[in-house]
Design a protein around this motif. Sequence first.
Motif, PDB file in Angstrom:
ATOM      1  N   GLN A 181       1.469  -1.612   0.096  1.00 22.18           N
ATOM      2  CA  GLN A 181       0.042  -0.285   0.061  1.00 22.18           C
ATOM      3  C   GLN A 181       0.888   1.141   0.250  1.00 22.18           C
ATOM      4  OE1 GLN A 181      -3.617   1.274   2.882  1.00 22.18           O
ATOM      5  NE2 GLN A 181      -4.029  -0.303   1.780  1.00 22.18           N
ATOM      6  N   ALA A 182       1.979   1.244   1.025  1.00 20.27           N
ATOM      7  CA  ALA A 182       2.956   2.022   0.462  1.00 20.27           C
ATOM      8  C   ALA A 182       3.155   2.878  -0.733  1.00 20.27           C
ATOM      9  CB  ALA A 182       4.073   2.397   1.988  1.00 20.27           C
ATOM     10  N   ASP A 183       3.589   1.476  -1.616  1.00 26.41           N
ATOM     11  CA  ASP A 183       4.358   2.272  -2.359  1.00 26.41           C
ATOM     12  C   ASP A 183       3.198   2.847  -4.110  1.00 26.41           C
ATOM     13  OD1 ASP A 183       6.609   0.344  -1.993  1.00 26.41           O
ATOM     14  OD2 ASP A 183       5.700  -1.313  -2.250  1.00 26.41           O
ATOM     15  N   TYR A 184       1.943   2.690  -3.925  1.00 24.10           N
ATOM     16  CA  TYR A 184       1.275   3.683  -3.831  1.00 24.10           C
ATOM     17  C   TYR A 184       1.622   4.895  -4.443  1.00 24.10           C
ATOM     18  CZ  TYR A 184      -1.249  -0.622  -5.147  1.00 24.10           C
ATOM     19  OH  TYR A 184      -1.385  -1.702  -6.354  1.00 24.10           O
ATOM     20  N   ALA A 185       1.744   4.853  -2.871  1.00 28.49           N
ATOM     21  CA  ALA A 185       2.074   6.812  -2.219  1.00 28.49           C
ATOM     22  C   ALA A 185       3.418   7.319  -3.108  1.00 28.49           C
ATOM     23  CB  ALA A 185       1.865   7.268  -1.333  1.00 28.49           C
ATOM     24  N   GLN A 186       4.082   5.903  -3.528  1.00 25.93           N
ATOM     25  CA  GLN A 186       5.726   6.526  -4.707  1.00 25.93           C
ATOM     26  C   GLN A 186       5.137   6.729  -5.517  1.00 25.93           C
ATOM     27  OE1 GLN A 186       8.347   3.735  -3.263  1.00 25.93           O
ATOM     28  NE2 GLN A 186      10.353   4.544  -5.216  1.00 25.93           N
TER      29      GLN A 186
END
Length: 338
Positions: free
Chosen positions: A294-299
């Motif tokens: 999930q955190a990768d989507y912000a990247q």
Amino acid sequence: MKGYFDPRQLAHAPARELHNGDWVAYAESPDRALAIKRAVPDWEAPRDFGMAPLLAVHSQAYLDFLAGAHAAWLAAGRSGDAIGYAFPIVRRRPLTLDRIDAALGAYSYDAGTPVAAGTWDAAYWGAQCALAALDRLATGEDTSAFALCRPPGHHAGADYMGGYCYLNNAAIAAREAQRRGLGPVAILDIDYHHGNGTQDIFYRDPDVFFCSIHADPRTDYPFYWGHADESGEGAGVGTTLNLPLPRGTGIEDYAPALQSGLAAIVDWGARLLVVSFGADTFEGDPISHFKLRQADYAQLGASIAALDVPVLVIMEGGYAVDALGGNVAAFLRGLNAA
């Protein structure tokens, strides 16, 4: 960022699909849209932009078929959802065939894309969401906008449906952007599956750049399109870029592929970017095999925002319903934070 959605999009609710030889529950359920709606705060209903933008992409015959397919299925004495079983893989040509079975095969390429009672209304209003989000960018009210298009669209071609897709929302928005003089237009497809319908629509078009980052079609649907050597035809040679990745890809390999695609879009000189966003690249997606968290989507969102051009986000796939809203919200936060 404003999001666009119409409750009529929930009316598309097929009961089942044919997958790997079995009838299974239809994966592209209304719960997907509801999960996203709960996670993203700012929504507006689209206005009706009419049929003209749809006809700029799809044939009249195909739209007529799609609007009347379920009624014709019932009129033939059938029940439930309309699903084809015979597909013309050679000598595909326009024919006047009265049986709904024949029409379903002529206008589709798989048995996993049923036409239900509410399919046409849902697809129509999904396309209107894409047009409303584009309109927001065109009027300068914002530099990014989100269209919760459901059903998705990137597998739909000019005259065929497939892969849960009926109207190609990204293509409809891109064509309308061209008409309004907002180009050059680029389309970035970051769904797990290749956007074969979008590629097909623009494959000979020198004025729209299409880049797709997706699972290698040697192992994953849609199999027949999205290979790295597909780069356009005729006047469109060089305007298609496919970046297939192997199963198991995580952010450490996905991020460089995204940077390669974004660099090509910059070189193309895009003034508007349409993003076909699929959250089925998530590590927990039940029908896909990448390993993004999930955190990768912000990247990903922040990397796209760094292009500093207006961005229209069109929702495509993503089937881990419990995590879907959070994944979409993370991507949109990253897009807005940059």
